[in-house]
Design a protein around this motif. Structure first.
Motif, PDB file in Angstrom:
ATOM      1  N   GLU A   1      -7.925   2.140  10.395  1.00 11.68           N
ATOM      2  CA  GLU A   1      -7.120   2.615   9.265  1.00 11.68           C
ATOM      3  C   GLU A   1      -6.830   1.484   8.287  1.00 11.68           C
ATOM      4  N   MET A   2      -6.615   0.286   8.820  1.00 10.16           N
ATOM      5  CA  MET A   2      -6.286  -0.831   7.936  1.00 10.16           C
ATOM      6  C   MET A   2      -7.503  -1.265   7.135  1.00 10.16           C
TER       7      MET A   2
ATOM      8  N   LEU B   1      -7.444  -0.397  -1.487  1.00 10.18           N
ATOM      9  CA  LEU B   1      -6.716  -1.356  -2.338  1.00 10.18           C
ATOM     10  C   LEU B   1      -7.685  -2.163  -3.189  1.00 10.18           C
ATOM     11  N   ARG B   2      -8.812  -2.509  -2.615  1.00  9.15           N
ATOM     12  CA  ARG B   2      -9.840  -3.244  -3.354  1.00  9.15           C
ATOM     13  C   ARG B   2     -10.343  -2.426  -4.542  1.00  9.15           C
TER      14      ARG B   2
ATOM     15  N   LEU C   1      -4.766   6.169   1.022  1.00 13.99           N
ATOM     16  CA  LEU C   1      -4.127   5.011   1.661  1.00 13.99           C
ATOM     17  C   LEU C   1      -3.360   5.477   2.898  1.00 13.99           C
ATOM     18  N   PRO C   2      -3.673   4.945   4.059  1.00 16.81           N
ATOM     19  CA  PRO C   2      -2.972   5.402   5.276  1.00 16.81           C
ATOM     20  C   PRO C   2      -1.515   4.958   5.263  1.00 16.81           C
ATOM     21  N   VAL C   3      -0.680   5.754   5.885  1.00 11.03           N
ATOM     22  CA  VAL C   3       0.743   5.435   6.008  1.00 11.03           C
ATOM     23  C   VAL C   3       0.958   4.805   7.382  1.00 11.03           C
TER      24      VAL C   3
ATOM     25  N   ALA D   1       0.834  -1.208   0.000  1.00 13.51           N
ATOM     26  CA  ALA D   1       0.000   0.000   0.000  1.00 13.51           C
ATOM     27  C   ALA D   1       0.864   1.251   0.000  1.00 13.51           C
ATOM     28  N   ARG D   2       1.964   1.204   0.740  1.00 17.61           N
ATOM     29  CA  ARG D   2       2.875   2.363   0.770  1.00 17.61           C
ATOM     30  C   ARG D   2       3.479   2.614  -0.607  1.00 17.61           C
ATOM     31  N   ARG D   3       3.924   1.551  -1.275  1.00 17.36           N
ATOM     32  CA  ARG D   3       4.506   1.705  -2.614  1.00 17.36           C
ATOM     33  C   ARG D   3       3.469   2.200  -3.618  1.00 17.36           C
TER      34      ARG D   3
END
Length: 787
Positions: free
Chosen positions: A262-263, A270-271, A123-125, A99-101
């Motif tokens: 957050e997740m 992502l979905r 997207l949370p960091v 997710a970070r990338r």
């Protein structure tokens, strides 16, 4: 959307193709749950997602979705503090890293894909989770020794204790004392304790604890008494190690549980991104395009292909909603009527689901609140319903459920019963749907419905084309004409006796025969007209493209000409300015030295006149007709007087032009120039002003070309050298030479002293020095002029 409609249109098969392009289980679920939206804002946003994702795929590999795992259950368990296994923690870390990338990739390209960048920015960091898990869990799923200092210490103690125990056991196995008692010289593990296999009859000779026996009973597994304490110590260390590992896993689980909200947001994002990437991949696979969507009820498909057909699919053009709201499609069986209905229905649902459609970009699709379809053989044996009853049940549902804007697709409307009653019922149904404002596409064989289309405004006929030579449909849809079933013609081509066909034809009424023949003529005329229209359209496009290319090249040529002319003028003005400044400096110095007021005044007047003439020549030309290209048929020949447009001067051709170039004599200068910069000379060759400009230019040019960087006065007397030195310095300075060399020799030194005295007071000399060894030494003086 109506569930029955989605079923008969085979929407699930489209979703199967979409799901095949997803990268995660979450994305696959999203693909199967994809449903059409009705609000323009939602539809346009979904189409923009697909458009931007498709552009990413066109430029490379698309979005980096590798490493994403479906960790929804793990996050849910962590939220209730249920300890996660190491492999589950690794999946969480890999997903957070992915997710970070992905976030970095999308946000970096905000100018190219603003909507995807916006989604990716949500997207949370969570770097803490990723780092802590990777520090504690190895890639193979084992908890690292370095996870905590206590774990590192316990594992070191366990290793030492294990080594001591194994040394003791191996010494027993290898010793002579117990060799006859031992069944096999090995150390084995039974119930978590290290044992030696001993023959059953000697079980008491070794001493210790029996932990297991073989199936035959001939062997017992004994932990020697001398090893029991060491085994206990190893077991205690192992228990404390397990407790420390559980504490580490619990701490990491709690870290995930604290960030569960957050997740979950991260996983939903992502979905959505996985689904957007899959929609883009499906668009590329189908060679699809984004349609223009509207709320005006307009459907205009161009080169549309059924999304589930493979191979050489014939594209169709079809429209409804501009001047008519009902389209009746007629023609022979297997001619593509049903495929046309399904194509329109699937296109509408795909577009409203954010999918691009396999059609030309020049396609318009309305956004419908409802889509209904009654297609295919609806016979239901279980419910004892005939085909007619099943169709009618669907139509009852449709007419009762109509709300807002609707697209209704009816296959063989009114079929399955008496033709007269069926046609009457079909006309009534179509009229009701028309009053409700629906857009309706219906197929039929009833001649009465073809007449209904002609007699009612807002209703139009269409036909699926049929090739009478090959007895095959072309699958093209022809608007504006009803189709013929071609039943008698097909029967004859397939071998039915001519007598039977003639009897069948006689059974038709005169009106039916005339109508059938007329329809066939209209269909043929329509086909020919469409071919001509296509040819004209292609020719028009080619002409438009050629005209656009010509205009583009003309603009480029004009831009280059203006740029070159402007740069040349700027450079010439700079040269003139520098020359004028140098000339003014010379005149000022001459006046200070009192070398003659009259002569200085005359020189100044001549300089001003020359400056005016040169400045006038440097002005941007107004491109009069005299400077345009020579008139057609004019040919330049040797001896012709010409005007050189790039120099603003006149000259004479020395030879005949060849290969676009020619030699020209301009004053005393000879130049080889392109023919396209030459124009016929004006009719006033003796113009004084022009002669003055040419003479001045010629003098200036000759001086610049023939002045030498060296002046030799060696062996001359001072009175002979003085005028030569004075003139040379003036000429060299006027020619713009930065540095010259005066060769006077060594001799008695008189000439060298004279040169030095002259240079010290000369107004244009900036400095001087004796030559170096490689320049002539003391026999030479190097002079540098003022700038």
């Amino acid at each position: 959307m109506d569930a029955h409609t989605l079923k008969v249109l085979e929407w699930r098969k489209v979703l199967d193709r979409l799901a095949a392009h997803t990268a995660t289980g979450m994305g696959r679920e999203a693909a199967f749950n994809l449903a059409p939206a009705v609000y323009p804002e939602v539809v346009n946003r979904a189409l923009q997602e697909t458009r931007e994702a498709k552009a990413l795929l066109d430029r490379g590999a698309g979005m980096p979705l590798g490493g994403i795992r479906d960790i929804r259950q793990a996050v849910d368990r962590a939220a209730i503090e249920f300890p996660l296994a190491p492999i589950e923690l690794l999946d969480v870390a890999q997903t957070v890293a992915a997710a970070r990338r992905l976030r970095t990739f999308l946000v970096r390209g905000v100018d190219d894909h603003p909507l995807l960048a916006e989604i990716g920015g949500n997207l949370p960091v969570l770097p803490g989770i990723e780092t802590r898990i990777e520090e504690a869990i190895a890639a193979n799923g084992e908890v690292r020794d370095s996870a905590t200092p206590d774990l590192a210490r316990l594992r070191s103690q366990r290793k030492l204790s294990h080594n001591r125990l194994m040394e003791r056991l191996n010494s027993i196995v290898a010793g002579e004392r117990y060799r006859t008692f031992i069944q096999e010289p090995i150390v084995t593990l039974r119930e978590g304790r290290y044992c030696i296999p001993v023959k059953a009859e000697f079980r008491g000779q070794l001493g210790g604890i029996v932990h297991d026996a073989s199936a035959s009973g001939a062997t017992v597994f004994v932990e020697p008494g001398s090893c029991v304490e060491l085994g206990n110590e190893l077991k205690e260390i192992a228990v404390r190690e397990e407790q420390e590992v559980a504490r580490i896993l619990g701490r990491l689980t709690a870290l995930i549980g604290a960030a569960a909200a957050e997740m979950r947001q991260m996983l939903e994002t992502l979905r959505a991104l996985d689904l957007a990437n899959a929609k883009a991949a499906l668009a590329l696979e189908m060679d699809a395009s984004e349609p223009r969507v509207n709320r005006d009820g307009l459907v205009r498909l161009r080169a549309a292909r059924h999304p589930l057909l493979t191979g050489a699919v014939v594209p169709i053009d079809i429209e409804i909603g501009a001047t008519f709201s009902i389209l009746l499609i007629t023609g022979p069986n297997t001619g593509g009527k049903t495929v046309a209905l399904k194509t329109v229905g699937l296109m509408a649902i795909m577009a409203q689901s954010g999918l691009q459609i396999p059609a030309s970009p020049d396609t318009d699709l309305a956004l419908f609140d409802q889509v209904f379809a009654d297609i295919g053989d609806e016979q239901d044996i279980e419910q004892s319903l005939s085909t007619f009853s099943a169709h009618l049940r669907n139509i009852v549902h449709i007419t009762g459920a109509l709300r807002g804007s609707a697209l209704v697709l009816l296959d063989e409307v009114g079929a399955g019963t008496d033709p007269a009653e069926g046609a009457a019922l079909a006309k009534a149904i179509l009229s009701a749907l028309k009053r409700a404002g629906a857009r309706v596409l219906a197929t039929t064989h009833y001649g009465e419905l073809k007449e209904y289309a002609y007699a009612n405004a807002g209703v139009e006929n269409a036909a699926v084309e049929f090739d009478r030579e090959t007895l095959r449909p072309t699958y093209r849809v022809l608007l504006g004409v009803p189709g013929s079933s071609h039943a008698l013609y097909i029967a004859g081509r397939l071998g039915l006796a001519e007598a039977i066909i003639e009897e069948a034809r006689a059974n038709l009424s005169t009106r039916d025969r005339t109508t059938s023949e007329l329809l066939q003529q209209i269909e043929a005329s329509r086909r020919h007209a469409l071919e001509l229209e296509r040819d004209a359209e292609l020719a028009g496009r080619a002409a438009a493209a050629a005209r656009e290319e010509y205009e583009r090249r003309a603009r480029e040529v004009a831009d280059v000409q203006r740029t070159v002319r402007r740069e040349a003028q700027e450079e010439a003005r700079g040269v003139l300015r520098r020359a004028s400044e140098k000339a003014e400096n010379i005149l000022d110095e001459l006046r200070k030295m009192n070398r003659g007021k009259r002569k200085g005044s005359t020189a100044r007047q001549e300089l001003a006149a020359l400056r005016t003439e040169v400045a006038g020549a440097l002005e941007e030309p107004e491109e009069p007709e005299a400077e345009s290209a020579p008139p057609g048929g004019y040919a330049l020949r040797r001896g012709d007087r010409v005007r050189v447009t790039s120099l603003g001067a006149e000259g004479t051709l020395i030879e005949d032009p060849r290969e676009g170039i020619v030699a020209v004599q301009v004053g005393s200068m000879r130049a080889t120039l392109p023919v396209d910069v030459l124009r016929p000379a004006s009719a006033k060759p003796d113009d004084p002003a022009r002669r003055a400009r040419s003479s001045a230019a010629e003098i200036s040019m000759r001086k610049a070309i023939h002045i030498s960087p060296d002046l030799t006065i060696r062996a001359l007397r001072v009175d002979e050298a003085a005028p030569m030195l004075e003139k040379y310095l003036d000429d060299a300075y006027a020619a713009g030479i930065a540095q010259v060399r005066i060769i006077h020799g060594k001799g008695t030194g008189a000439l060298r002293r004279f040169v030095g005295d002259t240079l010290r007071v000369h107004p244009v000399v900036g400095g001087f020095r004796a030559g170096d060894d490689g320049e002539g030494g003391e026999g030479v003086t190097i002079v540098t002029f003022k700038e």
